[in-house]
Design an enzyme around this catalytic site. Structure first.
Site, PDB file in Angstrom:
ATOM      1  N   SER A  21       0.834  -1.214   0.000  1.00 16.88           N
ATOM      2  CA  SER A  21       0.000   0.000   0.000  1.00 16.88           C
ATOM      3  C   SER A  21       0.867   1.262   0.000  1.00 16.88           C
ATOM      4  O   SER A  21       0.556   2.235  -0.696  1.00 16.88           O
ATOM      5  CB  SER A  21      -0.984   0.002   1.176  1.00 16.88           C
ATOM      6  N   ASN A  22       1.974   1.254   0.756  1.00  9.95           N
ATOM      7  CA  ASN A  22       2.871   2.418   0.728  1.00  9.95           C
ATOM      8  C   ASN A  22       3.556   2.542  -0.635  1.00  9.95           C
ATOM      9  O   ASN A  22       3.744   3.646  -1.142  1.00  9.95           O
ATOM     10  CB  ASN A  22       3.928   2.322   1.832  1.00  9.95           C
ATOM     11  N   LEU A  76      10.897  -6.443   5.319  1.00  7.51           N
ATOM     12  CA  LEU A  76      11.126  -7.050   6.629  1.00  7.51           C
ATOM     13  C   LEU A  76      12.513  -7.639   6.847  1.00  7.51           C
ATOM     14  O   LEU A  76      12.826  -8.083   7.935  1.00  7.51           O
ATOM     15  CB  LEU A  76      10.052  -8.116   6.900  1.00  7.51           C
ATOM     16  N   ASN A 103      13.838   4.354   5.609  1.00  9.05           N
ATOM     17  CA  ASN A 103      12.816   3.404   6.055  1.00  9.05           C
ATOM     18  C   ASN A 103      11.729   4.155   6.805  1.00  9.05           C
ATOM     19  O   ASN A 103      11.968   5.230   7.346  1.00  9.05           O
ATOM     20  CB  ASN A 103      13.467   2.366   6.983  1.00  9.05           C
ATOM     21  N   HIS A 150       8.997   3.497   9.970  1.00 10.49           N
ATOM     22  CA  HIS A 150       8.695   2.567  11.062  1.00 10.49           C
ATOM     23  C   HIS A 150       7.386   2.996  11.724  1.00 10.49           C
ATOM     24  O   HIS A 150       7.182   4.184  11.958  1.00 10.49           O
ATOM     25  CB  HIS A 150       9.845   2.581  12.080  1.00 10.49           C
ATOM     26  N   ASP A 176      16.062  -0.223  12.726  1.00  9.72           N
ATOM     27  CA  ASP A 176      15.321   0.952  13.230  1.00  9.72           C
ATOM     28  C   ASP A 176      16.215   1.912  14.015  1.00  9.72           C
ATOM     29  O   ASP A 176      15.816   2.469  15.031  1.00  9.72           O
ATOM     30  CB  ASP A 176      14.155   0.492  14.140  1.00  9.72           C
TER      31      ASP A 176
END
Length: 196
Positions: free
Chosen positions: A15-16, A87, A104, A106, A147
């Protein structure tokens, strides 16, 4: 002025990725040039096909112990990498080939609720279990740790008393879809000024 070719790395429905493709469809200087996916049959591959964007299905051995697909990315003249629900951890070889050129998103307010295994609903479940009153999104550069890289942008939303991991996920998706294309445009645009 040189076009910035962007590769989107995604593992899921995409979707992104779709929002990014829509955003840059008629952009004069930034182009979604490649979709990279690590899951056969993932929705993002169908999006790539429908949008007539080349795609690469990557496998673990070559990604982590081979050339990290650096050559393939160079063949597609990729300048910038956007992770959109990807992922796997990004190998050092790829980070070195694209320094400060991988970002990225998050689904939490880093540095909290990040790290290995913290993705999708696992994040939202942890946030709600901790009785947090807000969550949000963090867009950051990618480094060798999950992250962890330098933050670029954060946006937050309120967690209501009745929120569930699913309802929180919807709020987070709305933030992602609203902000990610604009931040990608800003960061890739800054990159373009550096490469001129």
């Amino acid at each position: 002025m040189q076009t910035i070719n962007v590769a989107i790395f995604a593992s899921g429905a995409g979707s992104n990725a779709q929002k990014l493709i829509d955003h840059f469809r008629k952009h004069s200087q930034i182009k979604i040039a490649l979709i990279v996916c690590n899951k056969p049959g993932a929705g993002v591959l169908t999006i790539a096909q429908n949008e007539k964007i080349p795609s690469i299905l990557i496998e673990k051995e070559q990604f982590f112990r081979g050339n990290a697909y650096v050559e393939e990315l160079k063949q597609h003249n990729v300048d910038f990498i956007v992770l959109a629900g990807f992922l796997w951890k990004v190998p050092v070889q790829l980070i070195k080939a694209f320094p400060q050129r991988i970002i990225n998103i998050h689904p939490a307010l880093l540095p909290n609720y990040g790290g290995k295994g913290m993705y999708g609903n696992f994040v939202h479940e942890a946030v709600i279990a901790a009785k947090e009153t807000e969550s949000g999104i963090s867009i950051h550069y990618v480094d060798e740790l999950y992250d962890h890289g330098q933050l670029i942008f954060q946006a937050s939303c309120t967690i209501e008393a009745g929120d569930t991991p699913d309802s929180l996920a919807q709020k987070i998706h709305a933030l992602e879809h609203e902000h990610y294309p604009l931040i990608v445009e800003k960061v890739a645009g800054e990159l373009q000024n550096r490469v001129k």
